[in-house]
Design a protein around this motif. Structure first.
Motif, PDB file in Angstrom:
ATOM      1  N   MET A  29      70.464  -8.245  52.827  1.00  0.00           N
ATOM      2  CA  MET A  29      71.444  -7.907  53.831  1.00  0.00           C
ATOM      3  C   MET A  29      71.565  -6.382  53.899  1.00  0.00           C
ATOM      4  N   PRO A  30      70.997  -5.740  54.935  1.00  0.00           N
ATOM      5  CA  PRO A  30      71.124  -4.293  55.074  1.00  0.00           C
ATOM      6  C   PRO A  30      72.567  -3.908  55.389  1.00  0.00           C
ATOM      7  N   SER A  31      72.998  -2.812  54.794  1.00  0.00           N
ATOM      8  CA  SER A  31      74.355  -2.316  55.022  1.00  0.00           C
ATOM      9  C   SER A  31      74.280  -0.815  55.269  1.00  0.00           C
ATOM     10  N   ILE A  32      74.916  -0.386  56.354  1.00  0.00           N
ATOM     11  CA  ILE A  32      74.942   1.037  56.703  1.00  0.00           C
ATOM     12  C   ILE A  32      76.393   1.479  56.746  1.00  0.00           C
ATOM     13  N   SER A  33      76.689   2.581  56.094  1.00  0.00           N
ATOM     14  CA  SER A  33      78.028   3.156  56.108  1.00  0.00           C
ATOM     15  C   SER A  33      77.956   4.509  56.813  1.00  0.00           C
ATOM     16  N   VAL A  34      78.795   4.684  57.803  1.00  0.00           N
ATOM     17  CA  VAL A  34      78.815   5.919  58.593  1.00  0.00           C
ATOM     18  C   VAL A  34      80.179   6.565  58.430  1.00  0.00           C
ATOM     19  N   THR A  35      80.194   7.844  58.101  1.00  0.00           N
ATOM     20  CA  THR A  35      81.442   8.595  58.033  1.00  0.00           C
ATOM     21  C   THR A  35      81.460   9.545  59.222  1.00  0.00           C
ATOM     22  N   MET A  36      82.555   9.490  59.960  1.00  0.00           N
ATOM     23  CA  MET A  36      82.660  10.299  61.175  1.00  0.00           C
ATOM     24  C   MET A  36      84.085  10.797  61.345  1.00  0.00           C
ATOM     25  N   ILE A  37      84.242  11.867  62.097  1.00  0.00           N
ATOM     26  CA  ILE A  37      85.575  12.386  62.401  1.00  0.00           C
ATOM     27  C   ILE A  37      86.257  11.396  63.326  1.00  0.00           C
ATOM     28  N   GLU A  38      87.522  11.109  63.065  1.00  0.00           N
ATOM     29  CA  GLU A  38      88.233  10.187  63.944  1.00  0.00           C
ATOM     30  C   GLU A  38      88.443  10.831  65.315  1.00  0.00           C
ATOM     31  N   GLY A  39      88.562   9.975  66.318  1.00  0.00           N
ATOM     32  CA  GLY A  39      88.802  10.475  67.661  1.00  0.00           C
ATOM     33  C   GLY A  39      87.922   9.817  68.714  1.00  0.00           C
ATOM     34  N   TYR A  40      86.919   9.055  68.288  1.00  0.00           N
ATOM     35  CA  TYR A  40      86.072   8.371  69.256  1.00  0.00           C
ATOM     36  C   TYR A  40      86.737   7.073  69.697  1.00  0.00           C
ATOM     37  N   ASP A  41      86.549   6.729  70.966  1.00  0.00           N
ATOM     38  CA  ASP A  41      87.168   5.494  71.470  1.00  0.00           C
ATOM     39  C   ASP A  41      86.396   4.269  71.003  1.00  0.00           C
ATOM     40  N   ASP A  42      87.008   3.107  71.206  1.00  0.00           N
ATOM     41  CA  ASP A  42      86.411   1.857  70.724  1.00  0.00           C
ATOM     42  C   ASP A  42      85.054   1.585  71.356  1.00  0.00           C
ATOM     43  N   GLU A  43      84.876   1.942  72.631  1.00  0.00           N
ATOM     44  CA  GLU A  43      83.585   1.705  73.282  1.00  0.00           C
ATOM     45  C   GLU A  43      82.481   2.511  72.609  1.00  0.00           C
ATOM     46  N   ALA A  44      82.748   3.784  72.312  1.00  0.00           N
ATOM     47  CA  ALA A  44      81.741   4.634  71.653  1.00  0.00           C
ATOM     48  C   ALA A  44      81.404   4.083  70.273  1.00  0.00           C
ATOM     49  N   LYS A  45      82.403   3.633  69.536  1.00  0.00           N
ATOM     50  CA  LYS A  45      82.148   3.074  68.201  1.00  0.00           C
ATOM     51  C   LYS A  45      81.348   1.776  68.298  1.00  0.00           C
ATOM     52  N   GLU A  46      81.649   0.940  69.273  1.00  0.00           N
ATOM     53  CA  GLU A  46      80.886  -0.298  69.441  1.00  0.00           C
ATOM     54  C   GLU A  46      79.431   0.003  69.803  1.00  0.00           C
ATOM     55  N   ARG A  47      79.216   0.960  70.726  1.00  0.00           N
ATOM     56  CA  ARG A  47      77.849   1.323  71.093  1.00  0.00           C
ATOM     57  C   ARG A  47      77.085   1.856  69.893  1.00  0.00           C
ATOM     58  N   LEU A  48      77.747   2.641  69.030  1.00  0.00           N
ATOM     59  CA  LEU A  48      77.113   3.164  67.827  1.00  0.00           C
ATOM     60  C   LEU A  48      76.706   2.023  66.898  1.00  0.00           C
ATOM     61  N   CYS A  49      77.583   1.062  66.705  1.00  0.00           N
ATOM     62  CA  CYS A  49      77.265  -0.080  65.826  1.00  0.00           C
ATOM     63  C   CYS A  49      76.106  -0.902  66.383  1.00  0.00           C
ATOM     64  N   ILE A  50      76.088  -1.122  67.679  1.00  0.00           N
ATOM     65  CA  ILE A  50      74.991  -1.872  68.302  1.00  0.00           C
ATOM     66  C   ILE A  50      73.678  -1.114  68.153  1.00  0.00           C
ATOM     67  N   ALA A  51      73.715   0.202  68.365  1.00  0.00           N
ATOM     68  CA  ALA A  51      72.489   1.008  68.237  1.00  0.00           C
ATOM     69  C   ALA A  51      71.979   1.012  66.801  1.00  0.00           C
ATOM     70  N   LEU A  52      72.880   1.101  65.827  1.00  0.00           N
ATOM     71  CA  LEU A  52      72.455   1.089  64.428  1.00  0.00           C
ATOM     72  C   LEU A  52      71.888  -0.277  64.032  1.00  0.00           C
ATOM     73  N   THR A  53      72.485  -1.332  64.530  1.00  0.00           N
ATOM     74  CA  THR A  53      71.956  -2.675  64.270  1.00  0.00           C
ATOM     75  C   THR A  53      70.543  -2.785  64.833  1.00  0.00           C
ATOM     76  N   GLY A  54      70.346  -2.302  66.047  1.00  0.00           N
ATOM     77  CA  GLY A  54      69.004  -2.316  66.656  1.00  0.00           C
ATOM     78  C   GLY A  54      68.012  -1.481  65.877  1.00  0.00           C
ATOM     79  N   ALA A  55      68.452  -0.327  65.359  1.00  0.00           N
ATOM     80  CA  ALA A  55      67.559   0.536  64.576  1.00  0.00           C
ATOM     81  C   ALA A  55      67.092  -0.179  63.311  1.00  0.00           C
ATOM     82  N   VAL A  56      67.999  -0.889  62.647  1.00  0.00           N
ATOM     83  CA  VAL A  56      67.607  -1.639  61.446  1.00  0.00           C
ATOM     84  C   VAL A  56      66.575  -2.692  61.816  1.00  0.00           C
ATOM     85  N   ARG A  57      66.791  -3.396  62.920  1.00  0.00           N
ATOM     86  CA  ARG A  57      65.898  -4.493  63.312  1.00  0.00           C
ATOM     87  C   ARG A  57      64.522  -3.997  63.776  1.00  0.00           C
TER      88      ARG A  57
END
Length: 186
Positions: free
Chosen positions: A1-29
């Motif tokens: 089970m791959p696990s990625i932890s990202v540390t970022m400055i707070e302030g991004y909206d939920d859409e940007a965070k969701e797009r980041l998670c989807i892109a990282l999932t795709g990168a792993v795959r």
């Protein structure tokens, strides 16, 4: 089970965070044969007051626009002939390559090139695929063309693929492939 932890400055909206998670999932795959359900992405947000780089507090940069949405918006402006809005989405270095080795740099050149070919063209989209790249995302747009030839004859169901490169939220290149020549001459 791959696990990625990202540390970022707070302030991004939920859409940007969701797009980041989807892109990282795709990168792993792209590298590991992992089921998406088994890929864990954890976003850890640090308050801006608790984040420094180079001895200075930093604020988050604005998120880039969704690449596929940007391409669809550009194509919508083009179909509506809102060339000012479409042009505002282009980098100064924007180039286009069309079938037959036709290369252009401005939307006015494109309109002049298309004028003796057909009265209008509309696109029906099947899908948009986004790929990551070193310079920015690349979006592939697939579908069919319909419209009207200069003699008034209607055409439809002509396959096309558009490939867009972008950098810093602006379109830098469009490559076009379609079967219009075969449909017109066939």
């Amino acid at each position: 089970m791959p696990s990625i932890s990202v540390t970022m400055i707070e302030g991004y909206d939920d859409e940007a965070k969701e797009r980041l998670c989807i892109a990282l999932t795709g990168a792993v795959r792209q590298v590991l044969p992992a089921n998406p359900e088994g890929i864990v992405i954890a976003l850890n947000e640090v308050p801006a007051a608790n984040y420094m780089r180079g001895g200075k507090h930093k604020q988050p940069a604005p998120a880039l626009p969704d690449a596929a949405r940007l391409v669809r918006e550009f194509l919508g402006h083009m179909e509506a002939r809102d060339l000012n809005a479409a042009s505002a989405m282009l980098a100064d270095t924007f180039t286009m390559a069309f079938p037959g080795g036709v290369n252009m740099n401005t939307l006015d050149e494109l309109i002049a090139w298309a004028k003796p070919r057909y009265r209008f063209v509309r696109k029906t989209y099947e899908r948009f695929d986004t790929a990551s790249g070193d310079e920015g995302p690349t979006v592939y747009c697939y579908g069919t063309l319909s419209g009207e030839w200069l003699d008034g004859a209607v055409f439809e169901g002509i396959r096309f693929i558009d490939r867009f490169e972008m950098e810093n939220g602006l379109l830098t290149r469009q490559d076009v492939w379609n079967d219009m020549g075969e449909a017109k001459n066939g």
